[in-house]
Structures are given as C-alpha cells and as structure tokens.
Design a protein around this motif. Sequence first.
Motif, short mmCIF file in Angstrom:
data_model
loop_
_atom_site.label_atom_id
_atom_site.label_comp_id
_atom_site.label_asym_id
_atom_site.label_seq_id
_atom_site.Cartn_x
_atom_site.Cartn_y
_atom_site.Cartn_z
N LEU A 194 3.80 -8.02 3.95
CA LEU A 194 3.30 -6.89 4.74
C LEU A 194 3.70 -5.57 4.10
O LEU A 194 2.92 -4.59 4.12
N THR A 195 4.88 -5.50 3.52
CA THR A 195 5.31 -4.27 2.84
C THR A 195 4.44 -4.00 1.62
O THR A 195 4.05 -2.85 1.37
N LEU A 196 4.11 -5.05 0.88
CA LEU A 196 3.21 -4.89 -0.27
C LEU A 196 1.86 -4.34 0.17
O LEU A 196 1.32 -3.41 -0.44
N ALA A 197 1.31 -4.91 1.25
CA ALA A 197 0.02 -4.44 1.74
C ALA A 197 0.10 -3.00 2.24
O ALA A 197 -0.79 -2.17 1.98
N PHE A 198 1.17 -2.67 2.96
CA PHE A 198 1.32 -1.33 3.52
C PHE A 198 1.45 -0.28 2.43
O PHE A 198 0.72 0.73 2.42
N VAL A 199 2.36 -0.50 1.48
CA VAL A 199 2.57 0.48 0.42
C VAL A 199 1.34 0.54 -0.49
O VAL A 199 0.94 1.62 -0.96
N GLY A 200 0.70 -0.61 -0.73
CA GLY A 200 -0.54 -0.61 -1.51
C GLY A 200 -1.63 0.19 -0.82
O GLY A 200 -2.38 0.93 -1.47
N GLY A 201 -1.71 0.08 0.51
CA GLY A 201 -2.68 0.86 1.26
C GLY A 201 -2.39 2.35 1.21
O GLY A 201 -3.31 3.17 1.06
N VAL A 202 -1.11 2.71 1.32
CA VAL A 202 -0.72 4.13 1.20
C VAL A 202 -1.12 4.68 -0.15
O VAL A 202 -1.66 5.81 -0.27
N ARG A 203 -0.88 3.91 -1.20
CA ARG A 203 -1.22 4.34 -2.56
C ARG A 203 -2.73 4.54 -2.69
O ARG A 203 -3.19 5.55 -3.26
N SER A 204 -3.52 3.63 -2.16
CA SER A 204 -4.98 3.73 -2.27
C SER A 204 -5.51 4.97 -1.55
O SER A 204 -6.36 5.69 -2.08
N ILE A 205 -4.99 5.21 -0.35
CA ILE A 205 -5.42 6.38 0.42
C ILE A 205 -4.99 7.67 -0.29
O ILE A 205 -5.75 8.65 -0.39
N ALA A 206 -3.75 7.67 -0.81
CA ALA A 206 -3.24 8.85 -1.50
C ALA A 206 -4.07 9.17 -2.74
O ALA A 206 -4.35 10.35 -3.03
N GLU A 207 -4.47 8.15 -3.48
CA GLU A 207 -5.31 8.37 -4.66
C GLU A 207 -6.66 8.92 -4.26
O GLU A 207 -7.22 9.80 -4.93
N ALA A 208 -7.19 8.41 -3.15
CA ALA A 208 -8.51 8.85 -2.71
C ALA A 208 -8.53 10.32 -2.32
O ALA A 208 -9.54 11.02 -2.53
N VAL A 209 -7.44 10.81 -1.77
CA VAL A 209 -7.39 12.21 -1.32
C VAL A 209 -6.60 13.09 -2.29
O VAL A 209 -6.41 14.29 -2.03
N GLY A 210 -6.10 12.50 -3.37
CA GLY A 210 -5.39 13.27 -4.38
C GLY A 210 -4.00 13.75 -3.95
O GLY A 210 -3.56 14.83 -4.36
N GLU A 211 -3.32 12.95 -3.15
CA GLU A 211 -2.00 13.34 -2.64
C GLU A 211 -0.95 12.27 -2.92
O GLU A 211 -0.16 11.91 -2.06
#
Length: 585
Positions: free
Chosen positions: A340-357
Amino acid sequence: MLLATTPVYLNSLHNPFVSDDRVIILEQFQFRESGVSGDLFRSDLFGKSPVQGSYFRPLTLLTFALNYRLARENPLGYRAVNIALHLLVVALMFLLLSRLAERWVAIFGALVYALHPVHVQAVSYISSRSDLLYTILALACLLLWHKGNDARGTRRSLFFIFALSAFFLGLFAKENIIVVPALAVVMDLIWNPTTSWRDKFKENFGWYAGFLCLFAIYLFIRLGIGFPFSMEAGKKLAAALRVLFAFKLFALYLGVIFYPAQLSFFRVVPIPQSFFEWQVILGALLLAGMLVAAWLARKGHKEISFGLLWYLISLGPVLNLSLLNAPMMEHWLYLPLIGLTLAFVGGVRSIAEAVGEVRRAACGLILLALLLGARTVGRNAEWSDLVKLFSQEVSYYPGNWMAWTWLGDALRVRGMANDAVRAYQASLAVNPRVINTWVALGDTLSVVGRDDEAEEILYKAVTVRPNDPWFWYVLGMHRLKTGKYHEAIEPLKKSTELSFFPTGHHVLGSVYLRLGQKDKAEQSFNQATLIYPGRPEFHSEAHLGLGRFYVRHGKLKEAQEEWRLALRFEPGNREARDLLQKNAR
C-alpha cells in the motif's frame, strides 16, 4: 531512511516485557536452552503441545533461544534485535522498490513505511517477531526472484533457488508467507515487457511449482508433528457472515492506516449481520475500487498496480475468512503495508509529475514522515507504563477478556496483587473458558494469602489441562509456599515429566532436602545438570530465585538454605554470598 528510523524506536528499548513476552521468554527459555533444536519443533510459540496450540514457529523460537543466551531476562536485548530486524526490512524494501519503481518512489516509500506508527505493535511487541522475520524472508524471496527474471543460464537458476529457499525458511517463521508465490506471479505478469502473460507463465511454471512443492513439504512436517494449519479451534461462523466480516475488517484496517490516532492492541469488532451495515458497504466499495485502480494502472503505472495487488493479496489471510485468534491486530499489517505504501507514494509521484510539483510533493512526504515518526515515538512512550496502557485499553474495549488479563498481569508485576485479582476476575466474567487466566488468578490469590481459593483454582486447572507442565509447576510452587512439602512433590514431579525443565528438578530437589530425603534430592539435582550441563550459573540462579520466592513469603530460613545451594553449584556466586551475609545480620 535507517538514520531516520532508529531514533523513533530508541525510547522503546527500556520498555518492560508484556504478558506474552513473559510466557514465551521468561517461562520457557530459562529452561529450554538445552536441546534447543528438537524442543522447538515439539511445542508451539507459547510452549504448548501440538494438541493445545497452533503457533508453529520454530524459526522464531530459535531466535528467542539465541537472544536469551545474551539478553537473559533483560527486555532491552530483545527489543534491540527487533529494531535491527525492522531496519533490515526497510533496507530490503528499498532495494526491491528500487527495482520496481523510480528511486524517488523507493526512497520516500521506504521512509513513510519505516516511520508508520502502526508498526509499533510489530517492532516493540517482542512476541510479534514472527512478522519481522517472515517479512524479511518474503522481501528477500521477491528481490531474488526479480533478479532471477533478469538473469539467464546458471545465474537465473541460482537466484530462483535462493528465492525458493527464503520462502521455505520463512514458513517456519510464520505461515503468512504463503502469499509470496502469488506476489511473485503478479510481479512476473506486470513486469513482462517481451512476451505475452501466457508465455511468461509457461516460462516460470516449473519454478512456480517449486513453491507448491516446498509448501507441501512444510505441511507434511507441520501436520506430521501434530500442529493443525487452522486456528479456528472449533469456532463456527457461516460463510456468508465471514465474507461480511472480511469487508468490515477491510475498511477498519484502512482506517487505522490512514488515521493512526487511536491505536490499540485489543479490538472488539462485532460480526455484522447484514450487508447494509455502513462499514461492510464501505469495505466492499474500497475493495472494488482498489481492484479497478490496479487494473487501470497495470500498464502506465505498474508500481501502483502492483502495490495495490500486494496489499490485497497479503491482507487476505488476516481478514478472518478462516477465523483467527483475534478479529484484527495491527502487527498483521506489517507485510501488507509495504504494498500500500508503494501504491500511495507512486500515486503521489504520478500526480506531482502531472502538475509539475515534484519538489513540493517531496516536501509533503517528508512532513508526513515527520508526523508519523512523532506518533511512533508517542506510541512507544505509551508502552512504557503497562498498567496505564492496559487500563486505557479496557476502557476502550471492556468486553475484551484479553485486555483484562493483560491488565491483571501488569498490575501483578507492579506489585498490585489485589487489583490484579479483580482484573483477572473481570476477564473471566467475559470469557470463563480461558484456563491460563484461571491459573494467573489462582497464582495471584496465593500471593495475597487466599490459599484455599488458590488451591482449588489451580487444582481444577491441572485437571482440565493435565499435559501442561507450567500449570503443574505453579500448583507445586503454591503448595511449597504454604508449607505443604509432601503435597508439592506430585505436581512438581509431573511438571518435570512433561517438559525439559531443569528448574523444576531443582525445586523438587529442594523439597526432598527439606523432607530429609537426601538421595532423592541428589537424583533431582543430577537430573537438572544432565538436562543443562556446563552452565553452573544457570543452576545457581534457580536456587537464587527460589530463595527470593521464600523471602517474599516470610521464610528466611528456607531462603538461606536455597542460597547455600546456589553456592554449591557456583561457589563464586557473589550475589548468593551477599544475600547470605545480609540476611545473617
């Protein structure tokens, strides 16, 4: 990560043993050190025979036996080992995640996981070392398996062989590692860039069969010794209700993970009677949502897909579809939370890349890790005062018999015997079928001088469970305390017949000496030294402890005799000499 993790557990090093720790370590390994390998396969984690228990954990017991040789009765040594094992888990998690995702995800994933306060129960509760051990071996297995998929020829075979070996060894730490073959298959299918999933499955089919063969061998060993694979112990619950219960627990576990404010060792979770209870509906929706998310992310965000499936697969065995010894426990999340931690941090990374943050996302995860670490430090501090901790637990869950029993144990260790009696009685009012609580109550009644009640309870306990050596030993010690030396012989002899128990032989020898039967006393002392040869300090400690027992009950003369016996086995024992000189004055 490791430097950040260590400080949050340092305040746990001096926390005391809790109840199960005392049973597993203090009541077992003080007389289990000889013949360790064979004895570890003959009894379960709590020293029970296969008929009485199902915690078949010989690898875990071996680590406790080795730990006992160094730490003896000091909890600090055991806690230090648990913290070291947690650090090893974090290191292996980072290495595996580095192969499955970007280094950014691996770093922050390992950091968030390492500091999460839900792990306090797995790390600071010494008896849950099984979770640490099997998680280490599960991660080692998956890491080697992934490397094997990238290798060819002999190196590929070696990686797979070592991976299978880690899996087989992990089964003897805790059977929950059975989820690893499924995780290996899912990992193969998601990270499969060159062939179809059917071809990949065919390519590794022989190695998949290796998992099944090793599990079959493990089952043969376990069942052959007599340990059941299930913990249900006669409990009955309709299949439909088990599914509803699993949905409810699924929601509750996610609540604990994402809002770890009220952590608890004991939880009372009522079994739902209808699908239309809100927690059941929420659990079903969350489960379905995770499955859909895993499917959608399987190509573009493989680490998210695998992380979600890791969580779902590894959580399955603890959702009480096969009834367990408790509705839910926080330390059961130790392996699932990696996914679950892998999925959560991976999701944060994907969203951050999408918005440039990405930088702000990193700062946010650091802040989250600090908050989690602070809660972990606070939770470890709560474990430093067991009376306060378990008093709070029974206020949360007054219908949980184990919470009352552990409160009684904490009160008794604190010297508050009368309060302990009331706690044990409250526990038995909730569940009168727990024989161990009856024995604890009887032993405590003996301490407060209610000897007739204690005798009645302890005698009933040994008649209900006649093959438990500890129960016979407690009855014998009670009769010894009341001066019934002749009556103490039978239960003490029974205790020594049922287990490798050098201390029991020492006590029996002391009884024979008091009755003037010197030949029988010598036989008992010789038997003790045969069981555990080469360590005079161990045998002298048995008589030092018995001397302290007599002092507590106002029998100074008998105590002095025990300290003289301690010097017989270890002439240089300074403590025995000091006690004799002090009490002679």
